[in-house]
Each structure stands twice: as C-alpha cells, then as structure tokens.
Scaffold this motif. Sequence first.
Motif, mmCIF file in Angstrom:
data_model
loop_
_atom_site.group_PDB
_atom_site.id
_atom_site.type_symbol
_atom_site.label_atom_id
_atom_site.label_comp_id
_atom_site.label_asym_id
_atom_site.label_seq_id
_atom_site.Cartn_x
_atom_site.Cartn_y
_atom_site.Cartn_z
ATOM 1 N N PHE A 53 -3.862 8.688 -10.712
ATOM 2 C CA PHE A 53 -3.977 8.365 -9.289
ATOM 3 C C PHE A 53 -5.276 7.626 -8.998
ATOM 4 O O PHE A 53 -5.309 6.679 -8.199
ATOM 5 C CB PHE A 53 -3.897 9.643 -8.453
ATOM 6 C CG PHE A 53 -4.077 9.384 -6.993
ATOM 7 C CD1 PHE A 53 -3.046 8.842 -6.262
ATOM 8 C CD2 PHE A 53 -5.278 9.644 -6.364
ATOM 9 C CE1 PHE A 53 -3.211 8.575 -4.927
ATOM 10 C CE2 PHE A 53 -5.442 9.378 -5.034
ATOM 11 C CZ PHE A 53 -4.409 8.835 -4.313
ATOM 12 N N PHE A 54 -6.340 8.036 -9.695
ATOM 13 C CA PHE A 54 -7.627 7.342 -9.543
ATOM 14 C C PHE A 54 -7.505 5.871 -9.920
ATOM 15 O O PHE A 54 -7.987 4.982 -9.206
ATOM 16 C CB PHE A 54 -8.650 8.071 -10.422
ATOM 17 C CG PHE A 54 -9.990 7.417 -10.502
ATOM 18 C CD1 PHE A 54 -10.915 7.565 -9.484
ATOM 19 C CD2 PHE A 54 -10.335 6.661 -11.609
ATOM 20 C CE1 PHE A 54 -12.149 6.971 -9.562
ATOM 21 C CE2 PHE A 54 -11.566 6.062 -11.697
ATOM 22 C CZ PHE A 54 -12.472 6.217 -10.670
ATOM 23 N N PHE A 55 -6.795 5.582 -11.018
ATOM 24 C CA PHE A 55 -6.630 4.186 -11.441
ATOM 25 C C PHE A 55 -5.774 3.409 -10.448
ATOM 26 O O PHE A 55 -6.050 2.229 -10.160
ATOM 27 C CB PHE A 55 -6.027 4.119 -12.840
ATOM 28 C CG PHE A 55 -6.951 4.649 -13.894
ATOM 29 C CD1 PHE A 55 -8.313 4.398 -13.820
ATOM 30 C CD2 PHE A 55 -6.485 5.418 -14.936
ATOM 31 C CE1 PHE A 55 -9.175 4.894 -14.766
ATOM 32 C CE2 PHE A 55 -7.343 5.917 -15.885
ATOM 33 C CZ PHE A 55 -8.691 5.657 -15.801
ATOM 34 N N GLU A 77 0.833 -1.205 0.000
ATOM 35 C CA GLU A 77 0.000 0.000 0.000
ATOM 36 C C GLU A 77 0.867 1.253 0.000
ATOM 37 O O GLU A 77 0.562 2.231 -0.690
ATOM 38 C CB GLU A 77 -0.908 0.003 1.230
ATOM 39 C CG GLU A 77 -2.056 -0.958 1.143
ATOM 40 C CD GLU A 77 -2.965 -0.626 -0.010
ATOM 41 O OE1 GLU A 77 -3.361 0.544 -0.127
ATOM 42 O OE2 GLU A 77 -3.250 -1.513 -0.811
ATOM 43 N N LEU A 137 -5.573 3.969 -7.298
ATOM 44 C CA LEU A 137 -6.417 3.729 -6.123
ATOM 45 C C LEU A 137 -7.356 2.545 -6.373
ATOM 46 O O LEU A 137 -7.535 1.684 -5.496
ATOM 47 C CB LEU A 137 -7.214 5.002 -5.854
ATOM 48 C CG LEU A 137 -7.621 5.292 -4.422
ATOM 49 C CD1 LEU A 137 -6.394 5.366 -3.551
ATOM 50 C CD2 LEU A 137 -8.368 6.596 -4.369
ATOM 51 N N THR A 138 -7.928 2.478 -7.582
ATOM 52 C CA THR A 138 -8.797 1.351 -7.931
ATOM 53 C C THR A 138 -8.037 0.038 -7.824
ATOM 54 O O THR A 138 -8.511 -0.941 -7.234
ATOM 55 C CB THR A 138 -9.303 1.536 -9.371
ATOM 56 O OG1 THR A 138 -9.722 2.872 -9.535
ATOM 57 C CG2 THR A 138 -10.431 0.611 -9.679
ATOM 58 N N MET A 139 -6.830 0.040 -8.394
ATOM 59 C CA MET A 139 -6.009 -1.174 -8.365
ATOM 60 C C MET A 139 -5.664 -1.548 -6.937
ATOM 61 O O MET A 139 -5.692 -2.734 -6.575
ATOM 62 C CB MET A 139 -4.742 -0.909 -9.186
ATOM 63 C CG MET A 139 -4.118 -2.119 -9.758
ATOM 64 S SD MET A 139 -2.894 -2.696 -8.674
ATOM 65 C CE MET A 139 -1.655 -1.458 -8.920
ATOM 66 N N ALA A 140 -5.351 -0.546 -6.095
ATOM 67 C CA ALA A 140 -4.996 -0.839 -4.701
ATOM 68 C C ALA A 140 -6.177 -1.469 -3.975
ATOM 69 O O ALA A 140 -6.007 -2.425 -3.207
ATOM 70 C CB ALA A 140 -4.556 0.448 -4.003
ATOM 71 N N ALA A 141 -7.389 -0.969 -4.244
ATOM 72 C CA ALA A 141 -8.567 -1.505 -3.558
ATOM 73 C C ALA A 141 -8.794 -2.960 -3.948
ATOM 74 O O ALA A 141 -8.993 -3.832 -3.090
ATOM 75 C CB ALA A 141 -9.794 -0.661 -3.901
ATOM 76 N N ALA A 142 -8.714 -3.253 -5.272
ATOM 77 C CA ALA A 142 -8.921 -4.634 -5.714
ATOM 78 C C ALA A 142 -7.839 -5.548 -5.162
ATOM 79 O O ALA A 142 -8.112 -6.663 -4.687
ATOM 80 C CB ALA A 142 -8.931 -4.688 -7.239
ATOM 81 N N VAL A 186 -5.978 -5.196 -2.435
ATOM 82 C CA VAL A 186 -5.990 -5.435 -0.993
ATOM 83 C C VAL A 186 -7.152 -6.360 -0.624
ATOM 84 O O VAL A 186 -7.021 -7.178 0.298
ATOM 85 C CB VAL A 186 -6.024 -4.097 -0.226
ATOM 86 C CG1 VAL A 186 -7.419 -3.536 -0.124
ATOM 87 C CG2 VAL A 186 -5.443 -4.290 1.157
ATOM 88 N N ALA A 187 -8.259 -6.311 -1.387
ATOM 89 C CA ALA A 187 -9.367 -7.229 -1.097
ATOM 90 C C ALA A 187 -8.930 -8.672 -1.322
ATOM 91 O O ALA A 187 -9.088 -9.539 -0.451
ATOM 92 C CB ALA A 187 -10.569 -6.875 -1.977
#
Lengths: 102, 170
Positions: free
Chosen positions: A64-66, A38, A68-73, A75-76
């Motif tokens: 940065f938005f992309f 992260e 963040l999307t990748m980080a969310a997927a 980390v899940a």
Amino acid sequence: MASIPLEAGLLLAAVLFIIGLIGILIRRNILFILLSIEILLNASGLAFIVAGYHWNQPDGQVMFFFILTMAAAEVAIGLALALLMFHHFKTLNIDHLTRMRG
Amino acid sequence: MNVTFYMAAGVAVIATVFVVISLNAVHALLFFIVSLLATSLIFYILGAPFAAMLVIIINAGAIMVLFVFAIMILNLGPHVAEYERPSVQPRMWVFPVILALILVGEFVYVFIQHGAGAPTKGAVEAKEVGVALFGPYVLAVEMASMLLLAGLLGAYHLGPYAINPRGETE
C-alpha cells in the motif's frame, strides 16, 4: 475481536474499483478522470490491506505504501499535464483533446 | 467491530458513487475526501493503523490539496457542468454499469469456487511495517524514491509552462 471476513473486504475493494472504472468510462473531463484513477489506486490498496490483515503480515501495508508513492507521483505529473493542455487547447474536455499530433 | 466495518464500507461506496456522478468538481473532491476518511477507518479496523494515517496525511491531505489548486487555477465554470450533464444521464452509464456488474459477478463466482484460506488475525503495527520496508523491501523503497524524484522533476519542468505557457513575464 470479531474478525472481518476476507470476502467482505475484497468485495468492497472490487466495488470501489468498479465505481472508479465506470467513472473513467462515463466522464469527459480530465480532472474527473484523474480523480477516478485515484479511486482505482485506493481500491487496489484496500485489497492489499485486506489481504495483509487476513494473513497477519506487514507486506500488505508495504505494498500500500508503494501504491501511495505511485499515486502521488502520477497525480503531480497528471495535473501538470492537465494544466498544460488547458493552456494549449482552452478546454479540459477529452473529446476535444483527441487531436494530439505532437 | 463488524458493524463499524460495514457502516464505513457503505459510506465509502456511497461517497465514491457521488464522486463519479457529481457535476461540480469541488463537490466531487469533498465526496472523495469523505470516501478516503471512510477508507482510513476501514484500514484501522483491519489492523493497519500505519496505512490509515498515511491515507489521511498523503491522500486526503496532500493529493486532494493538489486537486484543489488545479481547480482554482483552471477556474472551471458552469459551462463545464452543462457539458458534463449528459454523461451522467442513465442512457450514458447503463452500458458501462452492465459491463461492470459482469466483472463483479465474475469476482463473486471466483470466490464461491475457491473460498479463502485459513485466516490469522491481529493488528500489524507500524514497527513491523518499518522493519519490512527497510529489510527485505529496501530495494523497492529505493525505487519508490527514484519514482518520486522523477515525478518531482517532471512537475518542475512542466510547471512553468503550465502556469505561464509562453513565458510572457520575461
């Protein structure tokens, strides 16, 4: 408004990235490794924001938005796999998780 | 504005260092949230208010809550901290730090060699970001939504096994 030099922002991003990289190298707990990933993603996002500020373009924030999307997927899935590993091997220690043969 | 930036940068770096070297997972999470708040302030200073809000809402809000849930489910005890203690002793991290300092040195060297281009400064508002997202980047937005769907499906399939690996309640 006094402007921030590009070098300072990118150096901050590089230092944060390096700290996250050291975290991945020295920690043995998979939770801390996910946390360090992260840090890496956040630092690379910071580099995009700094570049977008320097050129006054929205593309930096779009990237940065992309990220963040990748980080969310990521980390899940990563945390779900970590929970699964904990139930199978009763440990989160990657030294003990090296015997993965399907 | 410059002083604010450098103070926030210092807070971010110190908090991130404590994330890496803290033994307790919850302490590391709290330090990481401090680091994210400092990063958000930096984004605001750098004229990206939309990204600053996204960091607080998604990173500090959603992703950190996921980590807190995982730590609660796993219930990491003191023995984990005991095992991790050697990895944050100087003899363990001095070699990675040397390698990392070489990387930072290369970075500074490249900057001294090439320098930065001519800057054009000013805040980029959320409206411009939205216009860019749904104009030239609309295909990438669709791909991001597919990635989130893949993450959702993966977590949906892994989740029941992770919480209850053998289906014991059936």
